[in-house]
Design a protein around this motif. Structure first.
Motif, short mmCIF file in Angstrom:
data_model
loop_
_atom_site.label_atom_id
_atom_site.label_comp_id
_atom_site.label_asym_id
_atom_site.label_seq_id
_atom_site.Cartn_x
_atom_site.Cartn_y
_atom_site.Cartn_z
N ASP A 184 0.83 -1.20 0.00
CA ASP A 184 0.00 0.00 0.00
C ASP A 184 0.87 1.25 0.00
O ASP A 184 0.62 2.19 -0.76
N GLU A 185 1.90 1.24 0.83
CA GLU A 185 2.82 2.38 0.89
C GLU A 185 3.59 2.54 -0.42
O GLU A 185 3.81 3.66 -0.89
N ALA A 186 4.02 1.43 -1.02
CA ALA A 186 4.76 1.49 -2.27
C ALA A 186 3.90 2.04 -3.40
O ALA A 186 4.36 2.87 -4.21
N ILE A 187 2.65 1.61 -3.45
CA ILE A 187 1.73 2.10 -4.48
C ILE A 187 1.50 3.60 -4.30
O ILE A 187 1.53 4.36 -5.27
N ALA A 188 1.27 4.01 -3.06
CA ALA A 188 1.05 5.44 -2.79
C ALA A 188 2.27 6.26 -3.18
O ALA A 188 2.14 7.34 -3.78
N ALA A 189 3.46 5.76 -2.87
CA ALA A 189 4.67 6.49 -3.20
C ALA A 189 4.85 6.61 -4.71
O ALA A 189 5.23 7.68 -5.22
N LEU A 190 4.56 5.54 -5.43
CA LEU A 190 4.67 5.59 -6.89
C LEU A 190 3.67 6.57 -7.49
O LEU A 190 3.99 7.30 -8.43
N GLN A 191 2.46 6.57 -6.96
CA GLN A 191 1.44 7.46 -7.50
C GLN A 191 1.73 8.91 -7.15
O GLN A 191 1.45 9.80 -7.94
N GLU A 192 2.30 9.18 -5.98
CA GLU A 192 2.67 10.55 -5.60
C GLU A 192 3.78 11.07 -6.49
O GLU A 192 3.83 12.25 -6.81
N LYS A 193 4.67 10.18 -6.84
CA LYS A 193 5.80 10.53 -7.68
C LYS A 193 5.34 11.05 -9.04
O LYS A 193 5.97 11.92 -9.62
N PRO A 250 2.25 2.53 -15.25
CA PRO A 250 0.92 1.98 -14.96
C PRO A 250 0.91 0.46 -14.80
O PRO A 250 0.17 -0.08 -13.99
N LEU A 251 1.74 -0.22 -15.56
CA LEU A 251 1.79 -1.68 -15.47
C LEU A 251 2.36 -2.12 -14.12
O LEU A 251 1.86 -3.05 -13.50
N THR A 252 3.35 -1.43 -13.63
CA THR A 252 3.93 -1.74 -12.32
C THR A 252 2.90 -1.52 -11.22
O THR A 252 2.75 -2.36 -10.32
N VAL A 253 2.19 -0.40 -11.29
CA VAL A 253 1.16 -0.11 -10.28
C VAL A 253 0.07 -1.18 -10.33
O VAL A 253 -0.38 -1.67 -9.28
N LYS A 254 -0.32 -1.59 -11.53
CA LYS A 254 -1.36 -2.61 -11.68
C LYS A 254 -0.91 -3.93 -11.07
O LYS A 254 -1.67 -4.59 -10.36
N ARG A 255 0.33 -4.32 -11.31
CA ARG A 255 0.86 -5.57 -10.75
C ARG A 255 0.93 -5.50 -9.23
O ARG A 255 0.61 -6.48 -8.55
#
Length: 74
Positions: free
Chosen positions: A30-39, A44-49
């Motif tokens: 959850d934290e990794a996804i949030a950090a990627l999206q904030e960046k 998009p493929l990485t976030v989806k996985r």
């Protein structure tokens, strides 16, 4: 064999330990996804996985919780 059938052979104490580990992994994702999206430049493929992996963990958590704490209708 899938992950759920592997869990059916384990004791409740082992399942409790694994449950905490899965919860920690879920929070980390959850934290990794949030950090990627904030960046803003997240692939998009990485976030989806990562989200799919998070959903698999959520299913495992629910399965273990159901096994450890069965519903008892009074």
């Amino acid at each position: 064999m899938n992950a759920f059938s592997d869990l059916s052979m384990k004791s409740d104490e082992v399942l409790r330990v694994e449950l905490e580990e899965f919860r920690r992994q879920h929070r980390d994702l959850d934290e990794a996804i949030a950090a990627l999206q904030e960046k803003g430049s997240a692939d998009p493929l990485t976030v989806k996985r990562l989200k799919q992996q998070k959903l698999r963990l959520k299913d495992m958590i629910a399965y273990i919780e159901d096994r450890i704490y069965p519903d008892i209708i009074a």
